[in-house]
Motif scaffolding. Sequence first.
Motif, PDB file in Angstrom:
ATOM      1  N   ALA A  21       0.846  -1.194   0.000  1.00  0.00           N
ATOM      2  CA  ALA A  21       0.000   0.000   0.000  1.00  0.00           C
ATOM      3  C   ALA A  21       0.880   1.242   0.000  1.00  0.00           C
ATOM      4  O   ALA A  21       1.940   1.269   0.644  1.00  0.00           O
ATOM      5  N   LEU A  22       0.465   2.267  -0.703  1.00  0.00           N
ATOM      6  CA  LEU A  22       1.239   3.508  -0.736  1.00  0.00           C
ATOM      7  C   LEU A  22       1.131   4.283   0.573  1.00  0.00           C
ATOM      8  O   LEU A  22       2.069   4.967   0.976  1.00  0.00           O
ATOM      9  N   ARG A  23      -0.044   4.180   1.220  1.00  0.00           N
ATOM     10  CA  ARG A  23      -0.270   4.966   2.440  1.00  0.00           C
ATOM     11  C   ARG A  23      -0.973   4.103   3.477  1.00  0.00           C
ATOM     12  O   ARG A  23      -1.796   3.263   3.128  1.00  0.00           O
ATOM     13  N   LYS A  24      -0.659   4.361   4.736  1.00  0.00           N
ATOM     14  CA  LYS A  24      -1.407   3.733   5.824  1.00  0.00           C
ATOM     15  C   LYS A  24      -1.979   4.838   6.689  1.00  0.00           C
ATOM     16  O   LYS A  24      -1.236   5.665   7.238  1.00  0.00           O
ATOM     17  N   VAL A  25      -3.292   4.870   6.829  1.00  0.00           N
ATOM     18  CA  VAL A  25      -3.954   5.935   7.596  1.00  0.00           C
ATOM     19  C   VAL A  25      -4.840   5.373   8.706  1.00  0.00           C
ATOM     20  O   VAL A  25      -5.360   6.131   9.526  1.00  0.00           O
ATOM     21  N   GLU A  55       6.369  14.020   9.171  1.00  0.00           N
ATOM     22  CA  GLU A  55       7.355  15.080   9.382  1.00  0.00           C
ATOM     23  C   GLU A  55       8.386  15.145   8.259  1.00  0.00           C
ATOM     24  O   GLU A  55       9.205  16.064   8.226  1.00  0.00           O
ATOM     25  N   ASP A  56       8.343  14.182   7.358  1.00  0.00           N
ATOM     26  CA  ASP A  56       9.257  14.207   6.202  1.00  0.00           C
ATOM     27  C   ASP A  56       8.723  15.219   5.191  1.00  0.00           C
ATOM     28  O   ASP A  56       7.558  15.123   4.770  1.00  0.00           O
ATOM     29  N   PRO A  57       9.527  16.191   4.767  1.00  0.00           N
ATOM     30  CA  PRO A  57       9.040  17.211   3.811  1.00  0.00           C
ATOM     31  C   PRO A  57       8.476  16.607   2.527  1.00  0.00           C
ATOM     32  O   PRO A  57       7.521  17.135   1.955  1.00  0.00           O
ATOM     33  N   LEU A  58       9.038  15.482   2.095  1.00  0.00           N
ATOM     34  CA  LEU A  58       8.552  14.870   0.856  1.00  0.00           C
ATOM     35  C   LEU A  58       7.140  14.307   1.009  1.00  0.00           C
ATOM     36  O   LEU A  58       6.465  14.053   0.008  1.00  0.00           O
ATOM     37  N   ALA A  59       6.696  14.121   2.248  1.00  0.00           N
ATOM     38  CA  ALA A  59       5.347  13.599   2.469  1.00  0.00           C
ATOM     39  C   ALA A  59       4.278  14.623   2.133  1.00  0.00           C
ATOM     40  O   ALA A  59       3.083  14.281   2.099  1.00  0.00           O
ATOM     41  N   HIS A  60       4.679  15.858   1.862  1.00  0.00           N
ATOM     42  CA  HIS A  60       3.724  16.920   1.552  1.00  0.00           C
ATOM     43  C   HIS A  60       3.952  17.527   0.168  1.00  0.00           C
ATOM     44  O   HIS A  60       3.347  18.529  -0.177  1.00  0.00           O
ATOM     45  N   LYS A  73      -5.290  20.022  -4.581  1.00  0.00           N
ATOM     46  CA  LYS A  73      -4.561  21.069  -3.852  1.00  0.00           C
ATOM     47  C   LYS A  73      -3.498  20.484  -2.932  1.00  0.00           C
ATOM     48  O   LYS A  73      -2.507  21.142  -2.622  1.00  0.00           O
ATOM     49  N   THR A  74      -3.721  19.282  -2.453  1.00  0.00           N
ATOM     50  CA  THR A  74      -2.726  18.590  -1.633  1.00  0.00           C
ATOM     51  C   THR A  74      -2.552  17.187  -2.193  1.00  0.00           C
ATOM     52  O   THR A  74      -3.514  16.574  -2.672  1.00  0.00           O
ATOM     53  N   PRO A  75      -1.349  16.662  -2.136  1.00  0.00           N
ATOM     54  CA  PRO A  75      -1.113  15.337  -2.736  1.00  0.00           C
ATOM     55  C   PRO A  75      -1.666  14.213  -1.863  1.00  0.00           C
ATOM     56  O   PRO A  75      -1.291  14.089  -0.688  1.00  0.00           O
ATOM     57  N   LEU A  80       7.151  11.280  -1.387  1.00  0.00           N
ATOM     58  CA  LEU A  80       7.798  10.270  -0.565  1.00  0.00           C
ATOM     59  C   LEU A  80       7.259   8.878  -0.906  1.00  0.00           C
ATOM     60  O   LEU A  80       8.038   7.928  -1.080  1.00  0.00           O
ATOM     61  N   ALA A  81       5.944   8.744  -1.024  1.00  0.00           N
ATOM     62  CA  ALA A  81       5.358   7.455  -1.384  1.00  0.00           C
ATOM     63  C   ALA A  81       5.810   7.026  -2.772  1.00  0.00           C
ATOM     64  O   ALA A  81       6.101   5.842  -3.014  1.00  0.00           O
ATOM     65  N   GLU A  82       5.869   7.983  -3.688  1.00  0.00           N
ATOM     66  CA  GLU A  82       6.319   7.674  -5.044  1.00  0.00           C
ATOM     67  C   GLU A  82       7.746   7.156  -5.033  1.00  0.00           C
ATOM     68  O   GLU A  82       8.068   6.153  -5.695  1.00  0.00           O
ATOM     69  N   ARG A  83       8.625   7.823  -4.275  1.00  0.00           N
ATOM     70  CA  ARG A  83      10.027   7.412  -4.245  1.00  0.00           C
ATOM     71  C   ARG A  83      10.178   6.009  -3.663  1.00  0.00           C
ATOM     72  O   ARG A  83      10.933   5.186  -4.187  1.00  0.00           O
ATOM     73  N   ARG A  84       9.421   5.720  -2.615  1.00  0.00           N
ATOM     74  CA  ARG A  84       9.509   4.395  -2.006  1.00  0.00           C
ATOM     75  C   ARG A  84       8.909   3.320  -2.905  1.00  0.00           C
ATOM     76  O   ARG A  84       9.360   2.165  -2.882  1.00  0.00           O
TER      77      ARG A  84
END
Length: 656
Positions: A21-25, A55-60, A73-75, A80-84
């Motif tokens: 999964a790209l994200r866990k929420v 807190e990772d800048p790439l997460a935003h 407007k917001t990713p 960060l998810a793309e890079r991983r």
Amino acid sequence: MSATQNLASALARHHEVEIVALRKVRDESYFPLDERVRVRALTDLRENSHRYDGEDPLAHEFPLRYPYGANEKTPVVSRLAERRLLEFFAETDADAIVSSNPRITTMLAEAPGTFLRIAQEHSMPRIYAENVRKPLFEAYRKLDAITVLSPEEHASLSKLVPYVRDRINVMPNCIPDPGGPRSDGSSKVVVTAGVLKKHKNFHGLVDAFETVVRRHPDWKLRIYGDGADRGALQRRIHDKDLYNHVQLMGPAFPVTAEFGKGAIFVLPSLREPFGNVTVEAMTRGLPVVSMDCDHGPRNILTPGTDGILVPNGDNAAMAEAIVELIEDDERRLAMGEAAARTAERFSEEPSAERFGAILEHAALRRRLPGTADAEVLDGGDVRITLRGVAADQVTGDLELVCRDVRGRREPVRLPVVAGAALIGHRDVLGEGHWEIGVASPKGPEKRLDAEHLDVTRMVSRRPAPSGSGLEVLLPHKDDRGRLLVRSQVRALHGEVLVVRVDGEAVVVEGELWGAEAPDGAAAPVVEGVNRADAERTLTVPLTVTEGTRFRFELPLSTLVDAHHEDEEIWDLRIRLDEERTAGLGMFATDILEPYKVFKYPRPVRPGRRTRASAPAPRRPLLGALRKRTEPAEPPRTEIRPYFTVTAQFAVKTVTV
């Protein structure tokens, strides 16, 4: 997401399976998952987690390659998810990676590695936004397999992206039986579920249930789910005084437990990619009343056995079908039992077998050669020589597969011998353009790219006229490099060789295929047929020499006299006698598109006013001074001889 997790659980019985999964929420998933399935989240956005990535800048930051909408407007998926994800592709030792998200599919197509690349389409790609659809269709070219939910979607996607139709597979969603109580058919409750949106047509179901209540006031309708239309739907229920009969139950997890309380399930949707909820209801032993929408239901139900299909959008018919089951207890119960049996087709084991076959098919397809050379031989046959044929395939049962790009004719299959196949120029391919592919005896098929084309014999030993008509093959490649063969078949044909335009006429010389000039009294002629009005024709004499050579002159004055509108097209044909006509064109050549190559002079001659250009009559003004006006410039007609995009010869006349 439930369909993905269901299939993962099914495959875990026979394979090592991991969900990435790209994200866990959330701490827990909405849907159950087999304990043998590993789960990996590339970014963790739970603030209570010690792995929190917020807190990772790439997460935003917006991703660079993952497609996103211009209005976002917001990713949702971050850089960060793309890079991983890219790191995962580069490091994995998986045998196959399956993408269930069209945006991830675009990245999977570009990933390095030898693993199989599979895309699962759970929706209808034709309705995707342009920023997703365009890169996705390009990505399909680099995939080993694409799965869709229904035969209708297979046909739709094959038409949208024809260059990948040889790797599209139908794979219905996996819907396991969750267990729990089944319906005994005795309750007086109709159930349905879904997101409360317009295309789900719950408003139409409420209208239909008004009819049901008038005839059976002791029956009730329960609608499970939530969505944007909830408020409007509640108002409709109140407006129709159905608030004691129709209830909006809200979301339920799992909803199948609620289905066991019903006696009939209704799917009122106007559009469905598949219809998971329908199968879920059938596992509980519910007969189904469903709209016959474009996809899904017609591939799940057997009408009259486990459910009833009604015309899409016909709410009155939906009401009658519900009433029919209410009033026939025996039929309702029998359909419910049949529905439970039908649902087994979509359970874990059959689904795992279907997907396993797709993986095997994709692996076999990858081993097939993907490129070939094509050569026109003396006499007009075309030899296709495969490149990169494995040693065990040379003596195997490979076949060359020729498919009509417009799907009007059945595929033509030819044997591959020692890595090559021969397409005979007579009585093999019908008229049209044919895609060339190769297939293995186990079923996989792959379209071929053109490596080298040799059509020199079409020039050095140009095909000679034949009394049996024209049949000419011309191998070529499309703009993506795929190998095709154009086949022209004419019982009678006038092949244009020379076109000259002088000050008086358009002069055409050529060869007649399929017949010689008649010996009788009837003299052959050339007819020009007006494309917009076939009743309007013009005729000029045809001279035939040596039996097959012909020549005719089309006077410019004749074209000017026949010109009545601002722009007209005259399609030319040879009339040998009352029964036989031959079209004029250029086919016995190595030039695929003569209209791009042959450009002729366009003489302009004085003409008469056409209907469109004639000035409106002036109304005299009483008492007004008459002004002297200059005489209108006389009209002129331009003559444009040309080949059409289908290589037919025609003349266009234009007022200039």
